[in-house]
Design an enzyme around this catalytic site. Sequence first.
Site, PDB file in Angstrom:
ATOM      1  N   TYR A 118      -7.739  84.281  72.709  1.00 46.51           N
ATOM      2  CA  TYR A 118      -6.856  83.100  73.000  1.00 46.51           C
ATOM      3  C   TYR A 118      -6.103  83.492  74.483  1.00 46.51           C
ATOM      4  O   TYR A 118      -5.619  84.608  74.651  1.00 46.51           O
ATOM      5  CB  TYR A 118      -5.914  82.898  71.970  1.00 46.51           C
ATOM      6  CG  TYR A 118      -4.726  81.635  72.434  1.00 46.51           C
ATOM      7  CD1 TYR A 118      -4.954  80.373  72.032  1.00 46.51           C
ATOM      8  CD2 TYR A 118      -3.784  82.324  73.437  1.00 46.51           C
ATOM      9  CE1 TYR A 118      -3.958  79.589  72.514  1.00 46.51           C
ATOM     10  CE2 TYR A 118      -2.773  81.101  73.756  1.00 46.51           C
ATOM     11  CZ  TYR A 118      -3.053  79.808  73.311  1.00 46.51           C
ATOM     12  OH  TYR A 118      -1.969  78.993  73.879  1.00 46.51           O
ATOM     13  N   GLU A 130      -4.726  76.226  78.524  1.00 45.98           N
ATOM     14  CA  GLU A 130      -5.057  76.865  77.331  1.00 45.98           C
ATOM     15  C   GLU A 130      -6.256  76.797  77.121  1.00 45.98           C
ATOM     16  O   GLU A 130      -7.164  75.937  77.161  1.00 45.98           O
ATOM     17  CB  GLU A 130      -4.487  76.342  75.915  1.00 45.98           C
ATOM     18  CG  GLU A 130      -4.529  77.105  74.628  1.00 45.98           C
ATOM     19  CD  GLU A 130      -3.947  76.145  73.566  1.00 45.98           C
ATOM     20  OE1 GLU A 130      -2.792  76.353  73.434  1.00 45.98           O
ATOM     21  OE2 GLU A 130      -4.531  75.432  72.923  1.00 45.98           O
TER      22      GLU A 130
END
Length: 383
Positions: free
Chosen positions: A101, A189
């Site tokens: 991530y 993101e």
Amino acid sequence: MNLHEYQARDILRQHGIPVPPGDVASTPEEARAIAARLGGRVVVKAQVHAGGRGKAGGVKLARDAAEAAAHAATILGMTIKGLPVGRVLVAPAADIAAESYVGVVIDRASQRPVVMVSAAGGIDIEAVAVESPGQIHRLAVDPRYGLLPHQAFGLGLRLYRDTAQARAAARIMEAVYETFYAVGASLVEINPLATTPDGALVALDAKIVIDDNELERHPEIAALRDSSAEDPSEVAARRAGLSFIKLDGSVGCCVNGAGLAMATMDLVKYYGGAPANFLDIGGSSNPQKVVAALRIITADPNVRAILFNIFGGITRCDDVANGIVQASEQVALTVPLVIRLTGTNEALAVEILTRAGFSALTDMDDAVRQAVALAAGRGVGAR
Ligand code: GDP
Ligand code: MN
């Protein structure tokens, strides 16, 4: 403003981040054609402003174009977190060895953009954040200097032991940080940032949220808005120049000024009610805005009572009163209206409203108490 994944992918690609190609389809036939053009295995992904699409069945792998069409047919009929799926992204499927991530978000506490990374990426990142927050690494960036190469490399080493991969991840983070500023984002993101079996890094999902205050500076980004994917009441409010946020209570609120609107919502809560919305009709007044506001509020089936709270400064109470009268002629009012007005041209406003058969209060507590009681189905003594 939210962007769709396919839009976010295009932006990240333009900033040099490795993102597989792909295209959007709104019918199974279009999905079939894109898959045939790409060749090989593809992934078919719901394009809605929501995360957790994988878990909801909105992300499916297909062996060939026929299967891509079948998956598209299923996904295009779905509703994910209340949002109907109007389009799917069709992209080449990557083989995944590991998922990380990487994100940049505005952090109010440090008042800085914070780069967040985790080697435990993928669909359970929210659970990781709650259950093992130690697996998420954060770095608040000094916006004067930006994300420095050694900082990015340090974060890269949190994700990968292999220095070449850590370096590749660092370059991606620097590009994500650059993108964050370039588009005026509050969030960028990548989850997952996947490692393929041959060790390459590739961004398989992208999420970008634009700070609404930046839209004026970035017309090319503002043009990406998909109103069909937004709440219809919020779209109507924006077009009418109203600041509006839909909530799930039963007291419709129509207030002038953001501060008074917040105070009104607080008071609704204080007296045991729940606001159906935040709505600021703005500082200057114009009856058309009141008409638009009432249309939006009355379209919400949860609304059981409507509360006007107007403090007349620049806003003229008589304008608001005229707006209420006009709106009541154009919009069928099936719920009670409680009107509180005070300030500029208050007497004139009361006269206009009384002539039209409405009553107006001047005390805010009284008005909020009445609206809450009416929304709860309780009568008010005064009526
Ligand atoms: P989200 O659930 O809304 O975050 O959607 P994602 O785009 O992140 O997809 C969810 C999951 O589907 C990912 O974490 C991957 O495990 C899987 N996935 C997405 N794209 C691919 C792909 O190209 N290949 C493979 N094998 N899995 C994928
Ligand atoms: Mn994802």
